[in-house]
Motif scaffolding. Sequence first.
Motif, mmCIF file in Angstrom:
data_model
loop_
_atom_site.group_PDB
_atom_site.id
_atom_site.type_symbol
_atom_site.label_atom_id
_atom_site.label_comp_id
_atom_site.label_asym_id
_atom_site.label_seq_id
_atom_site.Cartn_x
_atom_site.Cartn_y
_atom_site.Cartn_z
ATOM 1 N N LEU A 76 0.857 -1.250 -0.114
ATOM 2 C CA LEU A 76 -0.188 0.021 -0.118
ATOM 3 C C LEU A 76 0.890 1.216 -0.046
ATOM 4 O O LEU A 76 1.704 1.473 0.812
ATOM 5 N N PRO A 77 0.594 2.102 -0.942
ATOM 6 C CA PRO A 77 1.456 3.435 -1.126
ATOM 7 C C PRO A 77 1.203 4.176 0.158
ATOM 8 O O PRO A 77 0.067 4.222 0.779
ATOM 9 N N VAL A 78 2.071 5.139 0.645
ATOM 10 C CA VAL A 78 1.702 6.096 1.424
ATOM 11 C C VAL A 78 0.619 7.266 1.168
ATOM 12 O O VAL A 78 0.698 7.460 -0.067
ATOM 13 N N PRO A 79 -0.587 7.313 1.958
ATOM 14 C CA PRO A 79 -1.427 8.078 1.311
ATOM 15 C C PRO A 79 -0.830 9.621 1.094
ATOM 16 O O PRO A 79 -0.334 10.296 1.919
ATOM 17 N N PRO A 80 -1.377 10.171 -0.001
ATOM 18 C CA PRO A 80 -0.908 11.502 -0.358
ATOM 19 C C PRO A 80 -1.365 12.553 0.686
ATOM 20 O O PRO A 80 -0.569 13.324 1.202
ATOM 21 N N ILE A 81 -2.523 12.326 1.168
ATOM 22 C CA ILE A 81 -2.930 13.456 2.165
ATOM 23 C C ILE A 81 -2.118 13.471 3.534
ATOM 24 O O ILE A 81 -1.980 14.470 4.010
ATOM 25 N N LEU A 82 -1.493 12.024 3.691
ATOM 26 C CA LEU A 82 -0.487 12.095 5.043
ATOM 27 C C LEU A 82 0.753 12.983 4.745
ATOM 28 O O LEU A 82 1.103 13.660 5.435
ATOM 29 N N LYS A 83 1.163 12.921 3.524
ATOM 30 C CA LYS A 83 2.264 13.622 3.099
ATOM 31 C C LYS A 83 2.128 15.140 3.340
ATOM 32 O O LYS A 83 2.958 15.957 3.761
ATOM 33 N N HIS A 84 0.670 15.450 2.728
ATOM 34 C CA HIS A 84 0.455 16.795 3.123
ATOM 35 C C HIS A 84 0.442 17.233 4.578
ATOM 36 O O HIS A 84 0.880 18.414 4.909
ATOM 37 N N TRP A 85 -0.237 16.649 5.388
ATOM 38 C CA TRP A 85 -0.530 16.765 6.836
ATOM 39 C C TRP A 85 0.813 16.927 7.280
ATOM 40 O O TRP A 85 1.042 17.621 8.482
ATOM 41 N N LEU A 86 1.848 16.012 7.025
ATOM 42 C CA LEU A 86 3.253 15.853 7.676
ATOM 43 C C LEU A 86 4.261 16.966 6.955
ATOM 44 O O LEU A 86 5.346 16.977 7.375
ATOM 45 N N THR A 87 3.901 17.906 6.208
ATOM 46 C CA THR A 87 4.854 18.795 5.519
ATOM 47 C C THR A 87 5.583 19.658 6.454
ATOM 48 O O THR A 87 6.596 19.988 5.945
ATOM 49 N N PRO A 88 5.121 19.964 7.525
ATOM 50 C CA PRO A 88 5.872 20.943 8.277
ATOM 51 C C PRO A 88 7.174 20.261 8.868
ATOM 52 O O PRO A 88 8.414 21.067 9.325
ATOM 53 N N PHE A 89 7.300 19.064 8.985
ATOM 54 C CA PHE A 89 8.597 18.267 9.440
ATOM 55 C C PHE A 89 9.238 17.903 8.463
ATOM 56 O O PHE A 89 10.201 17.385 8.798
ATOM 57 N N THR A 90 9.267 17.935 7.344
ATOM 58 C CA THR A 90 10.025 17.368 6.088
ATOM 59 C C THR A 90 11.237 18.110 6.272
ATOM 60 O O THR A 90 12.238 17.364 6.170
ATOM 61 N N ALA A 91 11.703 19.092 6.952
ATOM 62 C CA ALA A 91 12.938 19.741 6.722
ATOM 63 C C ALA A 91 13.826 19.087 7.710
ATOM 64 O O ALA A 91 15.326 19.379 7.846
ATOM 65 N N PHE A 92 13.409 18.379 8.458
ATOM 66 C CA PHE A 92 14.297 17.846 9.743
ATOM 67 C C PHE A 92 14.638 16.573 9.414
ATOM 68 O O PHE A 92 15.411 15.917 10.506
ATOM 69 N N PHE A 93 14.434 15.834 8.357
ATOM 70 C CA PHE A 93 15.002 14.433 7.810
ATOM 71 C C PHE A 93 15.737 14.772 6.515
ATOM 72 O O PHE A 93 15.311 15.446 5.616
ATOM 73 N N THR A 94 16.636 13.530 6.519
ATOM 74 C CA THR A 94 16.958 13.535 4.997
ATOM 75 C C THR A 94 15.805 12.788 4.177
ATOM 76 O O THR A 94 15.112 12.400 4.884
ATOM 77 N N ARG A 95 16.309 12.930 2.896
ATOM 78 C CA ARG A 95 15.170 12.477 2.050
ATOM 79 C C ARG A 95 14.818 10.683 2.349
ATOM 80 O O ARG A 95 13.737 10.658 2.337
ATOM 81 N N PRO A 96 15.862 10.054 2.368
ATOM 82 C CA PRO A 96 15.571 8.565 2.469
ATOM 83 C C PRO A 96 14.874 8.238 3.743
ATOM 84 O O PRO A 96 13.941 7.527 3.906
ATOM 85 N N THR A 97 15.497 9.085 4.942
ATOM 86 C CA THR A 97 14.760 8.803 6.324
ATOM 87 C C THR A 97 13.323 9.381 6.071
ATOM 88 O O THR A 97 12.353 8.662 6.836
ATOM 89 N N TRP A 98 13.183 10.502 5.623
ATOM 90 C CA TRP A 98 11.693 11.074 5.290
ATOM 91 C C TRP A 98 10.765 9.901 4.830
ATOM 92 O O TRP A 98 9.440 9.988 5.265
ATOM 93 N N GLU A 99 11.254 9.535 3.857
ATOM 94 C CA GLU A 99 10.270 8.178 3.337
ATOM 95 C C GLU A 99 9.953 7.408 4.081
ATOM 96 O O GLU A 99 8.810 6.777 4.168
ATOM 97 N N ARG A 100 10.647 6.916 4.843
ATOM 98 C CA ARG A 100 10.671 5.821 5.834
ATOM 99 C C ARG A 100 9.696 6.221 7.012
ATOM 100 O O ARG A 100 8.921 5.649 7.387
ATOM 101 N N VAL A 101 9.766 7.438 7.371
ATOM 102 C CA VAL A 101 9.153 8.197 8.416
ATOM 103 C C VAL A 101 7.510 8.255 8.111
ATOM 104 O O VAL A 101 6.675 7.977 8.815
ATOM 105 N N LEU A 102 7.338 8.684 6.530
ATOM 106 C CA LEU A 102 6.005 8.723 6.311
ATOM 107 C C LEU A 102 5.388 7.150 6.341
ATOM 108 O O LEU A 102 4.129 7.044 6.747
#
Length: 448
Positions: free
Chosen positions: A2-28
């Motif tokens: 199951l892919p990560v729902p797009p709305i969750l990516k939208h909801w968590l946008t304020p925290f994106t800058a605090f992780f590297t890109r690979p880590t952020w994908e796993r956080v989602l």
Amino acid sequence: MLPVPPILKHWLTPFTAFFTRPTWERVLVLAAGTVLAPGRRTVSAALSVLGRREGADFARFHGVLNRARWSGQALARVLLGWLIAVFVPDGPVVVGIDETIERRWGPKITVRGIYRDPVRSSKGHFVKASGLRWVSVMLLAPIPWAGRIWGLPFLTALAPSERYARQAGRRHKPLADWGRQLLLLASRWLPGRRLIAVADTTYAVIELLAAVRHRLTMVTRLRLDARLFDPPPPRQPGARGRSRVTGQRQPTLVRRLADPASRWCRVTVSQWYGESRRELDILTGTAVWDHPGRRVPVRWVLVRDVKGEHDPQAFLCTDLEADALDVLRWFVRRWAVEVTFEEVRRHLGVETQRQWSDKAIARTTPALLALFSLVTLWAHDLAGRGRLDPRSAAWYPKRHLTFSDALGAVRRQLWEDGLFQASGQSRDMVKIPAPLAQRLLDAASFPA
């Protein structure tokens, strides 16, 4: 998968800058799985509910908690700002601070201690519990669609036991010291806003009150036999010796209760011990609370139940100009903290984690507590879209929404977002892909 729902990516946008890109994908992935998982909140459960049981990269998801470099304090600051902007855009900010025991066993959990279990113990019955002690600071704010005050955690710290500090060769830090550090940190994050902190007897410590009173207003309980004094008189010209630090001693609050000359004022307070409205008699004044070598000026508020169903109580406030009724209204918000602790155990799986490394332990429980606040924010967004309603039944009508309603609405949105993303644009007839149908069946069939 199951892919990560797009709305969750939208909801968590304020925290994106605090992780590297690979880590952020796993956080989602972990965030989506933790919300959707119906039982334990382990990394394995989060991956399973998203159909990632066969993925060979499962260890990398564990690494988000026990190895990756990211700052919990930085995330907490952003979360607090988000909560303030949504629920308390103006006026005083009321926070609550309290500790809870997360019951955990295991020889590899080095910070584990033995504590008094506050849930199972009583005045005449002492029950020990093995676990972790957490100190949490929560925003106590009215939730419009819930119709009451909720405790929204944003900053949580692990407070190890004295035995652990002794074994590790470190100085033990009492709960009052943890409270001082966390509250001063929160005050630095809110420049220009009036901050009011409410706490129970554990934090009714003169050193703590004296340390924070110039940065925030503290409201807590006060002993009925506390030593209260008038402020020191002005120093007279030519006087010899040291200046006085207190004035004349005031009667104890116990004596004021018994004094027929005491001038009580009758008020009505909402949500007193869970009731809608309660009539109380209050008596208030200012004093210097003194213990040999330590002192702090306070406003005391003595409370007497009109019906006599509850024992008299006393409270203090470090703002000497505060209104006594406001002090009581602030303090009754504190009971929302206990509700939040119960909700995160029941609905978000606190005490079901299985991490044992020190870093993962220090991150997992604060993340689950913060998830309570995130779900509330996401549900508030759904309420604005008209997609949040109480789930009632013929035998259980509900006027206001609860956290279970909020969590259910968020889960439903995440499932629908993933479902319709994979099923085309038409929603009259939905063709569920086989992998997604399998995930839904697993989630409904297996408890964890």
